[in-house]
Design an enzyme around this catalytic site. Structure first.
Site, PDB file in Angstrom:
ATOM      1  CG  ASP A  54      51.517  34.437  81.124  1.00  0.00           C
ATOM      2  OD1 ASP A  54      51.864  35.163  80.180  1.00  0.00           O
ATOM      3  OD2 ASP A  54      50.885  34.864  82.113  1.00  0.00           O
ATOM      4  CG  ASN A  62      64.366  33.515  85.215  1.00  0.00           C
ATOM      5  OD1 ASN A  62      65.108  33.084  84.338  1.00  0.00           O
ATOM      6  ND2 ASN A  62      63.424  34.394  84.970  1.00  0.00           N
ATOM      7  CG  HIS A  67      67.935  35.929  85.508  1.00  0.00           C
ATOM      8  ND1 HIS A  67      66.605  36.243  85.351  1.00  0.00           N
ATOM      9  CD2 HIS A  67      68.199  36.110  86.828  1.00  0.00           C
ATOM     10  CE1 HIS A  67      66.085  36.599  86.507  1.00  0.00           C
ATOM     11  NE2 HIS A  67      67.028  36.536  87.426  1.00  0.00           N
ATOM     12  CG  ASP A  71      67.825  35.513  79.105  1.00  0.00           C
ATOM     13  OD1 ASP A  71      66.718  35.797  79.619  1.00  0.00           O
ATOM     14  OD2 ASP A  71      68.820  36.263  79.166  1.00  0.00           O
ATOM     15  CD  GLU A  97      56.327  35.086  83.106  1.00  0.00           C
ATOM     16  OE1 GLU A  97      55.504  35.028  84.022  1.00  0.00           O
ATOM     17  OE2 GLU A  97      57.265  35.912  83.101  1.00  0.00           O
TER      18      GLU A  97
END
Length: 195
Positions: A54, A62, A67, A71, A97
């Site tokens: 993770d 974010n 976002h 990404d 994630e």
């Protein structure tokens, strides 16, 4: 038809294999391990490990940068994974994630060394706009007569232990049990649905 099938097994953002592909490959991997001749179950047999990873504090990335930048972090992390792991190690994005690796290794220690190298590579990488990110990694050696939910549950417990104890580290489920930091998962009563 072939393109549609390939796309159904691929994460649209990162290009890594997706959870559906993992479910299929995990079933094959466990079946092969169970069919291995008894002579191969000694220490000479290569181990298979299930790894969960993770990104630490990804929600903060974010929330702070948006976002699109989040990404981009996921894309770059997928690129780092491809560069860090061997061609035959299987890389998956489960969504968000969370990333998963199915890898073969000579021992749990060799797996830990490879995962530590990946963790250090991520920490050293300068992500545009974001700077440094870290990952928490948990892994478990696949056991004879394992189930997907059992193997995934053990690796997940190891990654949660890493996150709860400072993040940015690699934790082995078997090592945590041996040290008394985790109680061994015995019952398979809590099944995880794999789609």
């Amino acid at each position: 038809v072939l393109t549609a099938r390939r796309e159904s097994l691929q994460d649209a953002l990162t290009g890594l294999a997706n959870r559906r592909a993992f479910d299929q490959q995990m079933a094959v991997c466990l079946a092969a391990a169970q069919m291995a001749p008894a002579a191969e179950t000694g220490t000479a047999q290569r181990a298979a490990c299930l790894v969960t990873s993770d990104i630490d504090h990804f929600k903060r990335v974010n929330d702070t940068f948006g976002h699109l930048i989040g990404d981009e972090v996921l894309l770059l992390l997928a690129r780092l994974m491809r560069a860090s792991f061997r061609f035959h190690d299987q890389l998956y994005r489960f969504g968000g994630e969370e990333f998963v690796v199915l890898m073969r290794c000579d021992s749990a220690e060799h797996a830990r060394v490879a995962l530590e190298r990946f963790r250090e590579g991520v920490e050293a990488y300068a992500f545009p706009q974001v700077g440094t990110i870290t990952v928490s990694i948990g892994f478990s050696v696949l056991l004879p007569h394992d189930t997907p939910s059992g193997a995934f549950g053990r690796a997940d417990k190891a990654v949660y232990h890493a996150k709860e104890h400072g993040r940015n580290q690699v934790c082995s489920y078997q090592a945590l049990v041996a040290s008394g930091d985790l109680v061994e998962q015995v019952a398979e009563g809590m099944d995880v649905d794999f789609f």
